[in-house]
Design an enzyme around this catalytic site. Structure first.
Site, short mmCIF file in Angstrom:
data_model
loop_
_atom_site.label_atom_id
_atom_site.label_comp_id
_atom_site.label_asym_id
_atom_site.label_seq_id
_atom_site.Cartn_x
_atom_site.Cartn_y
_atom_site.Cartn_z
N ASP A 14 -3.11 -9.52 7.53
CA ASP A 14 -1.93 -9.33 8.37
C ASP A 14 -1.92 -7.99 9.10
O ASP A 14 -1.20 -7.82 10.08
CB ASP A 14 -0.65 -9.49 7.55
N GLY A 49 14.28 -11.33 -8.21
CA GLY A 49 15.55 -11.88 -7.76
C GLY A 49 16.55 -10.90 -7.17
O GLY A 49 17.72 -11.26 -6.99
N ILE A 108 -4.31 -7.48 -1.32
CA ILE A 108 -3.53 -8.71 -1.53
C ILE A 108 -3.98 -9.80 -0.55
O ILE A 108 -4.14 -10.95 -0.92
CB ILE A 108 -2.02 -8.44 -1.34
N CYS A 151 0.83 -1.18 0.00
CA CYS A 151 0.00 0.00 0.00
C CYS A 151 0.87 1.24 0.00
O CYS A 151 2.08 1.18 -0.14
CB CYS A 151 -0.91 0.02 1.22
#
Length: 591
Positions: free
Chosen positions: A100, A370, A52, A2
């Site tokens: 969360d 990565g 999400i 966010c």
């Protein structure tokens, strides 16, 4: 994932809802799904949401828990939130949401400052305690999530992006001379707490800051892993290190699949992103979407690595998308790319990530990427010469610095030259502090804890979030990094760098993407500047605003314009792009 912002008053006044709303509007691309502003006493909190986890409105922010007397804005993801929630429920806490965000509130109430050490994830959050009046700020161990701070007219403001603070007004936008020295020395990296602007600072990574009601505050660094061998490490064989590393990588990648929406992968075709794809396939992931980007050649330098990303996509059967960017599109994307930068960043792949993220965001909201493997596992060319170094500061500086302090005095105008080598001081401070066994360990610690934060990590966050895309970086799992920090440097530097990581990769992915020359995200047009790119930078550096600022000596700019391709930094960067980008960024901020 966010965007967060807010204003705190310590003078008895009320926070400006207008200022908070302006900042939240600037942050809208970071969170296009929902927004909110809450004012409680002397604190105003703003939020932009990207859904999400817990896609319902129950996890809307700012989140207020009236029973606990806590308000919160949070940016990021706590990957182990379900496990923590179970612990908290056993302690008697009851939850009204399933994401969360609420776990952070309850964790702060239950464990206080120790809660951050329990979090596996990337995060920047601010908590207001109703009863004590305290304001708590925290940032994750690697600074993956940003948090900028400014003192404005008796108020403290914070935001996920520096431009939001500038847009709200009242910020001192003069240039920080020491930060300019860092920018020109470390290829645009300005370590915390500084930014290029005097009036804006950033909370350092792995830092918890607690403001009291009167505005005083204390910082606590809650994570600082030792880069040294522990008792018993000498008896660990190469094969045992490999097994431990493979287990840690599997856990790191699996953690970052936590989501209530699909998760894809940014696939460059290098070892790092290819290994992520391989580990996801090994874990049984199906229907994985992967994405690659490429550019036109310039000056004989190839602009893509599609041959390798295609190989990985075919081998693991991913749903693969290739984005090819013609030079004309690259030029058109530069203004948007620069506007998306919280701070000026010269790496060429900013525009690559910006355009890639634009396309990826049409398909998924979350990707793994990565970044971090080179800093954690010794993939860069300046590490091997440090193996036998007797002067790590000088030897690191020779390889890493874009220019010495002496050279810089011939390029910056007199008014903008720091009175001494402030960037050299920074290297001394970080390289020579206790906790690292060897010069290589000292350099890896500096790069993974400082340089990484304000180069690749910030770059990926800024460019992905410009399109409401969340990027997760498994190579920066803190337990994985703690393991790597214990490993003997020789294990990391073998095989041209990242030796032990390549050992593990051979068990998972085709050797063709491992046994080749190290690649990078190429955008040749911004390295070998010519044609319209040269015209753009010349116009910028010769503009009225740039002349009034007078950052650079005219003779230096004349040399750059005469032969742009002759002025390449030790790390393959264009000096002309470096100075031009800074002026373009300042212009984009209206300063």
């Amino acid at each position: 994932m966010c965007g967060i912002c807010g204003e705190v008053r310590f003078d008895g006044g009320s926070p400006s809802v207008t200022a908070v709303s302006i900042m939240a509007d600037v942050l809208a691309p970071r969170g296009p799904d929902a927004s909110g502003v809450v004012v409680r006493g002397n604190v105003g909190l703003g939020h932009r949401r990207l859904r999400i986890l817990d896609l319902s409105d129950k996890s809307q922010q700012p989140m207020v828990d009236s029973d606990l007397g806590l308000s919160l804005v949070f940016n990021g993801c706590i990957y182990n939130f379900r496990e923590l929630r179970l612990e908290l429920e056993e302690k008697g806490y009851r939850f009204f949401s399933s994401g969360d965000t609420e776990v952070i509130l309850k964790a702060w109430h239950a464990w206080g400052e120790e809660c951050v050490s329990r979090f596996h994830g990337m995060f920047a959050f601010v908590i207001h305690e109703r009863d004590s009046g305290r304001v708590v700020m925290a940032r994750d161990r690697f600074g993956i999530k940003p948090l900028y701070i400014a003192e404005v007219q008796g108020a403290l403001r914070f935001a996920s992006a520096l431009p939001a603070l500038v847009k709200a007004g009242g910020v001192d936008t003069s240039i920080d001379v020491a930060a300019l020295h860092n920018y020109m020395t470390f290829h645009a990296v300005v370590p915390p707490p500084r930014t290029i602007l005097n009036g804006v600072r950033k909370l350092p990574p792995a830092t918890l800051r607690v403001y009291e009601r009167d505005g005083s505050f204390e910082d606590r660094r809650y994570w600082d892993p030792p880069y040294r061998r522990q008792a018993g490490d000498a008896a660990i064989s190469r094969e045992e290190w490999q097994e431990q590393l493979l287990d840690a990588l599997r856990i790191a990648v699996k953690r970052r699949m936590v989501a209530d929406v699909p998760v894809g992968v940014l696939l460059s075709g290098g070892v790092d992103s290819s290994l992520i794809v391989g580990l996801l396939a090994e874990a049984g992931q199906r229907g994985l979407m992967s994405f690659s980007v490429g550019f036109e050649e310039a000056n004989g330098e190839k602009g893509d690595e599609f041959v390798y990303s295609d190989l990985i996509a075919a081998h693991f059967g991913t749903d693969h998308r290739k984005i090819f960017v013609p030079s004309a599109d690259l030029m058109g994307a530069l203004p948007g790319t620069i506007a998306a930068m919280s701070e000026p960043m010269v790496s060429y792949d900013n525009v690559g990530f910006y355009l890639l993220s634009k396309e990826v965001s049409k398909h998924v909201k979350v990707v793994q990427s990565g970044q971090g493997a080179d800093e954690v596992f010794g993939g860069y060319h300046w590490y091997p010469p440090l193996m036998n170094s007797n002067d790590v500061v000088a030897d690191y500086g020779k390889a890493f610095r874009d220019r010495s302090h002496a050279v810089l005095t011939t390029q910056l105008s007199d008014a903008w030259i720091a009175d001494h080598d402030v960037s050299g001081d920074l290297l001394n401070e970080h390289l020579l502090r206790e906790g690292a066994d060897t010069p290589v360990d000292q350099a890896l610690r500096l790069d993974s804890n400082v340089m990484l934060v304000d180069d690749p990590v910030k770059r990926v966050d800024n460019m992905t979030m410009a399109w409401g895309l969340e990027a997760r970086v498994p190579f920066l799992d803190h337990e994985l990094v703690e393991l790597a920090a214990r490993m003997p440097p020789e294990e990391k530097l073998r095989d041209g760098g990242k030796g032990i990581l390549k050992d593990v990769a051979r068990r998972v992915i085709p050797s063709e993407v491992i046994d080749r020359k190290k690649g990078y995200f190429p955008v040749p047009q911004l390295k070998y500047i010519a044609g319209p790119y040269l015209d753009l930078i010349r116009d910028t550096l010769r503009s009225q605003k740039a002349r009034e600022r007078g950052l650079f000596q005219d003779a230096y700019l004349d040399r750059l314009f005469q032969e742009p391709s002759d002025h390449i930094t030790p790390l393959r960067g264009s000096e002309l792009w470096q100075v031009g980008l800074l002026e373009m960024w300042l212009e984009a901020q209206g300063v």
